[in-house]
Scaffold this motif. Structure first.
Motif, PDB file in Angstrom:
ATOM      1  N   CYS A   1       2.456  -4.492   7.957  1.00  0.00           N
ATOM      2  CA  CYS A   1       2.107  -3.121   7.875  1.00  0.00           C
ATOM      3  C   CYS A   1       0.899  -2.577   8.738  1.00  0.00           C
TER       4      CYS A   1
ATOM      5  N   CYS B   1       0.624  -1.316   0.032  1.00  0.00           N
ATOM      6  CA  CYS B   1      -0.058  -0.170  -0.032  1.00  0.00           C
ATOM      7  C   CYS B   1       0.939   1.225  -0.072  1.00  0.00           C
TER       8      CYS B   1
ATOM      9  N   CYS C   1      -2.146  -2.041   5.885  1.00  0.00           N
ATOM     10  CA  CYS C   1      -2.911  -3.113   5.395  1.00  0.00           C
ATOM     11  C   CYS C   1      -2.660  -4.390   5.783  1.00  0.00           C
TER      12      CYS C   1
END
Ligand code: ZN
Length: 262
Positions: free
Chosen positions: A82, A73, A85
């Motif tokens: 992450c 992302c 995401c």
């Protein structure tokens, strides 16, 4: 104390991306911290944290020192997963085996700690955990998992750990060992011959014990050499260790042949 424990656990994650970690504490219940950790895969290694002194709320804040962005992302990432995401991040190829496992770069590793960190990481990174994920994440997890295996087996072995550390310390031709003098080589040859000519269980066990003592003493010397940053000495000791380790293998084979289980 509690904060230190949490941070210590978290270092395992942070070591991956070399990010600074800061923890902010606010009022909150123990169970909500654990629920937060469980529901946010970004803190998977905090699942088993026992919080003894509630109420505390823990928020982690990361400050990027390298500006790594999520491959999926594009946001700045600071963790294995992450924050935006939840994708597993790619292996940071700049990290060495010690850093991959969240350990200090030292010869004197605590093997129990090494094993613990290895198990913790594999429990998060193992490809089985990604069976419902995208192909990209499956591939990253497979790559990560095999790298962690390699890092663990290298660091868990006293000779391979020494060789790896030599390489990290910039030893040119880390694998290239020292040419030993003829007296030493003669001694090794005699020891090999002695093993080959031993067909007595008791005698082979004795040889095993003596050889093991030599190996352990050399490992002690190697640790000292690394602590003193004496690379020349470390190389010589590692060369000796390789010879004695090969005798150890030979003795074990002979023990097996003689049916000696001691
Ligand atoms: Zn992302």
């Amino acid at each position: 104390m509690l904060v230190m424990n949490l941070l210590k656990q978290h270092c395992l994650v942070s070591a991956f991306s070399k990010y600074c970690v800061a923890a902010f504490l606010q009022k909150c219940s123990t169970s909500s911290i654990q629920n937060y950790c469980l529901s946010n895969r970004r803190y998977p290694l905090l699942e088993n944290v026992t919080v003894q002194h509630s109420p505390l709320k823990i928020l982690y804040c990361y400050f990027s020192t390298q500006g790594i962005h999520c491959w999926n992302c594009g946001v700045t990432v600071s963790n294995l997963f992450c924050n935006n995401c939840n994708s597993l991040q790619k292996v940071n190829e700049k990290n060495n085996y010690f850093e991959l496992l969240g350990l200090n770069i030292t010869y004197d590793l605590k093997l129990a700690e090494l094993a613990k960190k290895y198990r913790q990481l594999q429990s998060v990174l193992h490809p089985d955990k990604f069976s419902n994920k995208t192909t990209e994440e499956k591939n990253i997890s497979a790559e990560y998992s095999s790298l962690i295996n390699k890092a663990y087996s290298t660091l868990n072995n006293p000779i391979n750990r020494g060789l790896y550390l030599l390489k990290l310390k910039g030893n040119v031709g880390g694998e290239e060992m020292v040419q030993m003098d003829s007296t030493f080589l003669m001694e090794i040859m005699e020891k090999n011959e002695e093993v080959e000519a031993t067909f007595d269980s008791e005698k082979i066990n004795e040889l095993y014990k003596v050889n093991k003592e030599t190996i352990n003493s050399l490992i002690g010397n190697l640790s000292k050499a690394f602590n003193e940053d004496d690379i020349a000495a470390a190389r010589e000791i590692l060369t000796k260790l390789k010879y004695y380790s090969s005798i150890d293998t030979k003795i074990k084979q002979m023990k097996e042949k003689l049916g000696s289980t001691d």
